[in-house]
Design an enzyme around this catalytic site. Structure first.
Site, PDB file in Angstrom:
ATOM      1  N   CYS A 121       0.807  -1.224   0.000  1.00 45.99           N
ATOM      2  CA  CYS A 121       0.000   0.000   0.000  1.00 45.99           C
ATOM      3  C   CYS A 121       0.837   1.270   0.000  1.00 45.99           C
ATOM      4  O   CYS A 121       0.402   2.301  -0.494  1.00 45.99           O
ATOM      5  CB  CYS A 121      -0.937   0.016   1.203  1.00 45.99           C
ATOM      6  SG  CYS A 121      -2.066  -1.370   1.186  1.00 45.99           S
ATOM      7  N   HIS A 127      -3.698   7.204   1.027  1.00 45.63           N
ATOM      8  CA  HIS A 127      -3.908   5.894   0.401  1.00 45.63           C
ATOM      9  C   HIS A 127      -5.328   5.456   0.730  1.00 45.63           C
ATOM     10  O   HIS A 127      -5.763   5.555   1.884  1.00 45.63           O
ATOM     11  CB  HIS A 127      -2.891   4.886   0.949  1.00 45.63           C
ATOM     12  CG  HIS A 127      -3.314   3.468   0.769  1.00 45.63           C
ATOM     13  ND1 HIS A 127      -3.653   2.952  -0.459  1.00 45.63           N
ATOM     14  CD2 HIS A 127      -3.486   2.454   1.664  1.00 45.63           C
ATOM     15  CE1 HIS A 127      -4.013   1.689  -0.309  1.00 45.63           C
ATOM     16  NE2 HIS A 127      -3.922   1.355   0.965  1.00 45.63           N
ATOM     17  N   ASN A 150      -9.952  -0.440  -2.708  1.00 44.38           N
ATOM     18  CA  ASN A 150      -8.541  -0.218  -2.349  1.00 44.38           C
ATOM     19  C   ASN A 150      -7.680  -0.810  -3.466  1.00 44.38           C
ATOM     20  O   ASN A 150      -7.677  -2.024  -3.667  1.00 44.38           O
ATOM     21  CB  ASN A 150      -8.283  -0.920  -1.005  1.00 44.38           C
ATOM     22  CG  ASN A 150      -6.840  -0.813  -0.539  1.00 44.38           C
ATOM     23  OD1 ASN A 150      -5.933  -0.589  -1.327  1.00 44.38           O
ATOM     24  ND2 ASN A 150      -6.629  -0.988   0.761  1.00 44.38           N
TER      25      ASN A 150
END
Ligand code: ACO
Length: 362
Positions: free
Chosen positions: A114, A289, A319
């Site tokens: 991530c 993020h 995501n």
């Protein structure tokens, strides 16, 4: 003084929209559960065949390169962040170099999940500042849909992730840093990246991880290879047992990730602001993020940021791990939410744990 600027930005998401209700075909879940816990309404899934992490990265890169006013032949270094590469090896960087018919330039893959794009951007920043390269392509791309457990067993993870890609071109800029007086909130306000901040803590590496295939596998312990037959040797890489135990799919202890993320996100954003003598009120836009809308909202609340200071699009794309920051940055820029001179902070937290931030003047 030389700084790094974002000269071009692009994004690509697949056509195929998958709503929360579409997931009911595969697992026991509900639109209500997913939206309440994650904020996600829908995500995009790449075509099963023909569309890969690299092909999506190429689409985003073409736009970024064109917007930078250069051609693929001008790129002198590639940094590609992904956790879902086309091959176990080689990395996606060389596949992109081949697909875009670039020169025989360096290609580096970054595996920081991530926070991969933040790490990749930070590496590119160093190469620009030292004068080593003049046009660096940084890509974040993921094809998660090929490797998720779509049974009810894997629902806590599989509903969260989506596919897509984002890319930027980095170039040097002469920063006008000397004009603002000391103590002025705009001190050091020339265009470009002001600072980058990277962190890790491997103590909880297995909390958010895909365990296999991997060299940790117990089968290797203290026994010479000659003790195993051919089938057993093949099994060491990926055994039926590993597959039966879902170890070829990501594992996540969601609540532990949540608890750590809501501490580290604000910390690393404040670190970037403090380093540059700036306050949260100076921030025009935070691009976190897109891990989970609840995490972003918590960070916003903790830092007392207004709604117009934080950009979220997890509702539409889920995501997308290494792609989430460049996709959100690109979308915010395309919507006119980032103007020249704006102070923008990019921040990420994820598996490892690794986390980081980039503070820049657009
Ligand atoms: N649909 C319906 N029910 C579900 C689903 C689903 N998709 N997933 C889990 N559940 C159920 C569980 O089975 C459990 O049921 P039970 O109480 O009968 O046993 C119940 O919901 C609660 O499960 P938890 O896993 O404890 O769910 P939690 O409330 O923690 O929510 C979530 C899960 C959304 C992942 C949450 O932990 C979270 O927000 N974590 C942060 C981590 C994160 O956002 N990660 C993103 C990727 S990592 C990154 O980018 C940093």
């Amino acid at each position: 003084m030389k700084r790094t600027k974002i000269a071009g930005i692009g994004m690509y998401v697949p056509q195929n929209v998958v709503t929360n209700n579409d997931l009911l075909k595969y697992m026991e879940t509900s639109d209500e559960w997913i939206q309440e816990r994650t904020g996600i309404k829908e995500r995009r899934y790449a075509q099963r065949t023909g569309e890969t992490t690299t092909t999506m990265g190429v689409e985003a890169a073409r736009i970024a390169i064109e917007r930078a006013g250069i051609s693929p032949a001008d790129i002198d270094f590639i940094i590609f962040a992904t956790l879902s590469p086309d091959y176990y090896f080689p990395g996606c960087g060389v596949l992109l170099q081949r697909a875009m018919q670039m020169k025989e330039i360096g290609a580096l893959d970054v595996r920081n999940q991530c926070s991969g794009f933040i790490y990749a951007l930070s590496v590119g920043d160093q190469f620009i500042k030292t004068g080593m390269y003049k046009n660096i392509l940084v890509v974040g791309a993921e094809k998660h849909s090929f490797g998720l457990d779509f049974s009810t067993r894997g629902r806590n993870i599989s509903v969260i992730f989506g596919d897509g890609a984002g890319a930027i071109v980095l170039q040097p800029v002469n920063a006008n840093t000397g004009q603002a007086a000391q103590g002025d909130p705009l001190a050091g306000s020339g265009q470009g990246i002001l600072s980058t901040h990277l962190h890790s803590d491997g103590a909880a590496a297995e909390i958010l991880a895909m365990y296999n295939p991997g060299t940790h596998a117990n089968h290797w312990v203290d026994q010479p290879l000659a003790d195993f037959n051919d089938n057993e040797i093949g099994d060491m890489f990926m055994s039926h047992e590993m597959i039966d135990n879902a170890q070829n799919f990501p594992f996540m202890d969601g609540q532990s990730v949540f608890k750590k993320a809501i501490i580290k996100f604000p910390e690393v954003i404040l670190e970037a602001l403090n380093k540059n003598g700036l306050q949260t009120s100076d921030l025009n836009l935070l691009i976190p993020h897109q891990a989970n809308l609840r995490i972003s909202q918590f960070v916003q609340h903790k830092l007392k940021l207004r709604d117009d200071q934080v950009y979220n699009n997890i509702q539409q794309y889920g995501n997308t791990t290494a792609a989430s920051v460049p996709i959100a940055l690109c979308e915010a820029w395309e919507k006119g939410m980032i103007k020249e001179g704006d102070l923008v902070c990019l921040a990420a937290f994820g598996s490892g744990f690794t986390w980081g931030s980039v503070l820049l003047r657009w």
